[in-house]
Design an enzyme around this catalytic site. Structure first.
Site, PDB file in Angstrom:
ATOM      1  N   HIS A 140       0.891  -1.266  -0.075  1.00  0.00           N
ATOM      2  CA  HIS A 140       0.019  -0.012   0.123  1.00  0.00           C
ATOM      3  C   HIS A 140       0.713   1.351  -0.103  1.00  0.00           C
ATOM      4  O   HIS A 140       1.909   1.281   0.657  1.00  0.00           O
ATOM      5  CB  HIS A 140      -0.951   0.048   1.004  1.00  0.00           C
ATOM      6  CG  HIS A 140      -2.125  -0.679   1.176  1.00  0.00           C
ATOM      7  ND1 HIS A 140      -3.130  -0.522   0.158  1.00  0.00           N
ATOM      8  CD2 HIS A 140      -2.425  -2.095   1.666  1.00  0.00           C
ATOM      9  CE1 HIS A 140      -3.959  -1.573   0.402  1.00  0.00           C
ATOM     10  NE2 HIS A 140      -3.782  -2.174   1.327  1.00  0.00           N
ATOM     11  N   ARG A 164      -0.113   2.901 -11.365  1.00  0.00           N
ATOM     12  CA  ARG A 164       1.055   2.093 -10.469  1.00  0.00           C
ATOM     13  C   ARG A 164       2.436   2.474 -10.485  1.00  0.00           C
ATOM     14  O   ARG A 164       2.845   3.012 -11.662  1.00  0.00           O
ATOM     15  CB  ARG A 164       0.870   0.555 -10.940  1.00  0.00           C
ATOM     16  CG  ARG A 164      -0.261  -0.063 -10.673  1.00  0.00           C
ATOM     17  CD  ARG A 164      -0.575  -0.232  -9.126  1.00  0.00           C
ATOM     18  NE  ARG A 164      -1.782  -1.083  -9.020  1.00  0.00           N
ATOM     19  CZ  ARG A 164      -3.048  -0.575  -8.903  1.00  0.00           C
ATOM     20  NH1 ARG A 164      -3.264   0.950  -9.021  1.00  0.00           N
ATOM     21  NH2 ARG A 164      -4.058  -1.322  -8.815  1.00  0.00           N
ATOM     22  N   CYS A 217       0.564   1.986  -5.544  1.00  0.00           N
ATOM     23  CA  CYS A 217      -0.430   2.634  -6.035  1.00  0.00           C
ATOM     24  C   CYS A 217       0.122   4.312  -6.337  1.00  0.00           C
ATOM     25  O   CYS A 217       0.995   4.665  -5.666  1.00  0.00           O
ATOM     26  CB  CYS A 217      -1.927   2.793  -5.456  1.00  0.00           C
ATOM     27  SG  CYS A 217      -2.517   1.168  -5.510  1.00  0.00           S
TER      28      CYS A 217
END
Length: 223
Positions: A122, A200, A191
Site C-alpha cells: 500500500h 502504479r 499505487c
C-alpha cells in the site's frame, strides 16, 4: 420552516461528524492496526526462525519452506526509507494480506531465485508502507532475509509509472525494465497517485549479493 432548517442543520452536523470519524479511521486507526499486525508477523517469523537451525549439522542450508497463502516468509528492509523501516513479506496480494504487510505476487519467482520476485504494498492507509516510494533511486539497496540468508538487491530503474492492467511489469524479464535476459530480479509495486489507484509505480532491481545470516548483517544495513 424553522423546524426544517433545524432538521437540516442537525443532519449536516451528523454527516460532518461521520465524515470526520471516517477520515480519522482511514488516516489513523488503519495505521495503528496495520503497525500492530506487521509487528506481529515479524515476531512470528523471528520466533519460528529461532526454533529452526539456520544450517543443519551437515553444513548445508535449510531447504526453503513452501510459501503459504497469507503467511509471512521474509522481512524486507529499505535503508532509503529509513534505517528503522522493515516490513514483513507475506504470500499473496489479497486485500486482507496487504493489511498485514507487503504481498508477494503468487506465481512469480521465490526470493533470491531465477526469475522475478515481485512484491506489492500500500502507498497510503494500512500503515503507509510505501508512502515514500517515489524517493527510491537507482543504486538503492533493498534487503530481505528468510531467516537463513540475506539477499541484497540493487535498484536499476524506477519509479516507473504505468496502469494497473500492465501486468507485464512482473514478467520474469519485464520488457520495460531494461533487462534483456533472464536473471534474479525484484519488482516492487504500489499505487499512484498517493491517495488514488488509477496508476502504479514500479521499481526494478537485480540481486547484487547474498550472505548467510550467521555472518551478520549485510553492508547495506550497517550505519
Amino acid at each position: 420552516m424553522r423546524v426544517v432548517v433545524r432538521t437540516l442543520s442537525e443532519l449536516c452536523i451528523t454527516v460532518g461528524t461521520l465524515i470526520v470519524l471516517f477520515v480519522g479511521y482511514v488516516f489513523f486507526w488503519t495505521g495503528v492496526q496495520a503497525d500492530d499486525a506487521m509487528a506481529e508477523q515479524i515476531d512470528r517469523l523471528q520466533e519460528r526462525w529461532a526454533q529452526e537451525p539456520a544450517r543443519p549439522a551437515a553444513g548445508t542450508p535449510r531447504p526453503p519452506a513452501p510459501y503459504r497463502s497469507g503467511q509471512p516468509f521474509a522481512v524486507m528492509y529499505v535503508p532509503r526509507l529509513g534505517f528503522t523501516w522493515n516490513k514483513p513479506v507475506l504470500e499473496g496480494t489479497a486485500a486482507g494480506t496487504l493489511k498485514k504487510g507487503l504481498g508477494h505476487y503468487a506465481g512469480t519467482a521465490r526470493l533470491g531465485q531465477q526469475g522475478n520476485f515481485a512484491v506489492a504494498g500500500h502507498r497510503r492507509t494500512h500503515g503507509d508502507p510505501f508512502k515514500d516510494f517515489p524517493r527510491l533511486r537507482r543504486g538503492d539497496a533493498v534487503v530481505l532475509t528468510d531467516g537463513t540468508t540475506w539477499f541484497t538487491y540493487r535498484i536499476d530503474q524506477g519509479p516507473y509509472r504505468t496502469v494497473p492492467t500492465d501486468v507485464a511489469v512482473v514478467d520474469p524479464v519485464p520488457r520495460a525494465s531494461g533487462y534483456d535476459r533472464p536473471g534474479r530480479y525484484l519488482t516492487l509495486t504500489t499505487c499512484d497517485p498517493e491517495w488514488g489507484h488509477s496508476h502504479r509505480l514500479i521499481v526494478w532491481a537485480h540481486l547484487d549479493e547474498t550472505q548467510p545470516v550467521d555472518e551478520g548483517e549485510p553492508e547495506a544495513l550497517r550505519r
